[in-house]
Design an enzyme around this catalytic site. Sequence first.
Site, mmCIF file in Angstrom:
data_model
loop_
_atom_site.group_PDB
_atom_site.id
_atom_site.type_symbol
_atom_site.label_atom_id
_atom_site.label_comp_id
_atom_site.label_asym_id
_atom_site.label_seq_id
_atom_site.Cartn_x
_atom_site.Cartn_y
_atom_site.Cartn_z
ATOM 1 N N ASP A 3 9.201 2.930 0.005
ATOM 2 C CA ASP A 3 8.177 3.549 0.695
ATOM 3 C C ASP A 3 8.467 3.325 2.165
ATOM 4 O OD1 ASP A 3 6.238 4.600 2.051
ATOM 5 O OD2 ASP A 3 4.666 3.763 0.588
ATOM 6 N N TYR A 52 0.786 -1.172 -0.080
ATOM 7 C CA TYR A 52 0.012 -0.159 0.131
ATOM 8 C C TYR A 52 0.948 1.366 -0.121
ATOM 9 C CZ TYR A 52 -3.625 3.440 1.559
ATOM 10 O OH TYR A 52 -4.418 4.406 1.556
ATOM 11 N N LYS A 86 3.871 9.623 8.605
ATOM 12 C CA LYS A 86 3.654 10.013 9.935
ATOM 13 C C LYS A 86 4.645 9.776 11.150
ATOM 14 C CE LYS A 86 1.497 5.524 8.697
ATOM 15 N NZ LYS A 86 0.066 5.146 8.366
HETATM 16 N N1 PMP Z 1 2.876 3.811 2.458
HETATM 17 C C1 PMP Z 1 2.784 3.206 3.283
HETATM 18 C C2 PMP Z 1 3.622 2.116 3.382
HETATM 19 C C3 PMP Z 1 1.780 3.219 4.298
HETATM 20 O O1 PMP Z 1 1.655 2.432 5.386
HETATM 21 C C4 PMP Z 1 0.798 4.309 4.234
HETATM 22 C C5 PMP Z 1 -0.266 4.401 5.171
HETATM 23 N N2 PMP Z 1 -0.448 3.588 6.316
HETATM 24 C C6 PMP Z 1 0.870 5.273 3.131
HETATM 25 C C7 PMP Z 1 1.958 5.284 2.269
HETATM 26 C C8 PMP Z 1 -0.118 6.497 3.205
HETATM 27 O O2 PMP Z 1 0.291 7.349 4.291
HETATM 28 P P1 PMP Z 1 -0.978 8.389 4.587
HETATM 29 O O3 PMP Z 1 -2.233 7.343 5.043
HETATM 30 O O4 PMP Z 1 -0.360 9.277 5.496
HETATM 31 O O5 PMP Z 1 -1.369 8.883 3.522
#
Ligand code: PMP
Length: 424
Positions: free
Chosen positions: A237, A142, A265
Amino acid sequence: MGRSEELFERAKRVIPGGVNSPVRAFGSVGLTPRFISRADRQKIYDADGRAYTDYVGSWGPMILGHNHPVVREAVERAVKDGLSFGAATEHEVEMAELVCGAVPSVELVRMVNSGTEAVMSAVRAARGFTDRDKLVKFAGCYHGHSDAMLVKAGSGVMTAGVPDSAGVPASCARDTLTAAYNDLESVELLFAENPGRIAAVIVEPVAANMGVVEPAGGFLKGLRRLCDENGAALIFDEVITGFRLAFGGAQERYGVEADLVTYGKIIGAGMPVGAYGGRREIMERVAPVGSVYQAGTLSGNPVAMAAGLAQLRYLREHPEVYAHIESLGRRLRAGLREAAPGCAVTGAGSLCCLFFTPGPVVDYTTAKAADTARFARYFRFLLDRGIYTAPSQFEALFLSDAHTEGDVDALAACIADFFRTEKN
Ligand code: PMP
């Protein structure tokens, strides 16, 4: 009716599904979500005043535990000076220096407001730099909810059993190619089928949105090699793994450098923050120096920067945090292996996962084999006993510095009880 149920009834009238993010809904486990009123250390408290030991940690950022005094005091100080200026601040410089100092592959870094934005922007930078359109992502990973990334995505998309999102134009999804996690041949094949057309390969270096799936030995290094051979950018990521699996994230832990890296985050310590960065020659393509446009009114927000800086500095100065959460992770995985016969236990460092399938779980297909109805029963059993975990089989258990050996032993014991009750 409890206060959470009351609030959920009200919420459903004015918010789609009553929640501001689908992963918060408890629909897939047959419950209404708990509304949380406060949190401290490893505990969260719901609107009915019930306490839970929390293994979600706001989905990752609360690595020091909730309401850490160092972070809270930094926010209180920053708030006194005003909430947002839409202009450059010293906090942003300090944050960028810290991230670049922590991660050798990051020479320039740009702050944004979420992981979604970070990935969307990194992908644009990679496309701008290579002058190519296609992307390779892995099934079950994701990367936020931008159009190009909602193809065979993990997390809430996987939980809801929605293969792809409505509203994503076919033209956006067409350039997103999917490979199988831990399967280098599937990536090689895509490069062979699309010569000179793939801008980037994006990967969660430890997949943490299809449950937790570790990279097999040589997988990340193999991706590095394939990207080099084919002139594509490698994007890690690290929204979940950054500053968690080590201060330098998965790159430090696995000894592989990416061309671009995305953060989320954790660098905001709970405030809305994301960032993307990487090699100078790629990041110099970003506006205002380059022609890849990306902007944000609240990007580098002073309060968010103050929170994030406080957390990251604390982590830099207290390496014992990593030793503590690593050892908790090992202890929990050992406890789970004993408590949950016939289930796969996975994880890395402070990320853990109990899969309701014997495994081995190595990719999307093997993760998807998990028995989600059984997971739902397990989730409800734990919640009733004051343990708060993500309401989905396809998410991680997050450990923080505030958790204790007693907490993880109690979690393993509760899970052992669940397996005993199930038998009777
Ligand atoms: N990349 C990864 C690996 C994530 O786990 C997440 C959200 N958990 C995101 C991107 C997206 O981040 P956000 O919810 O802050 O948009």
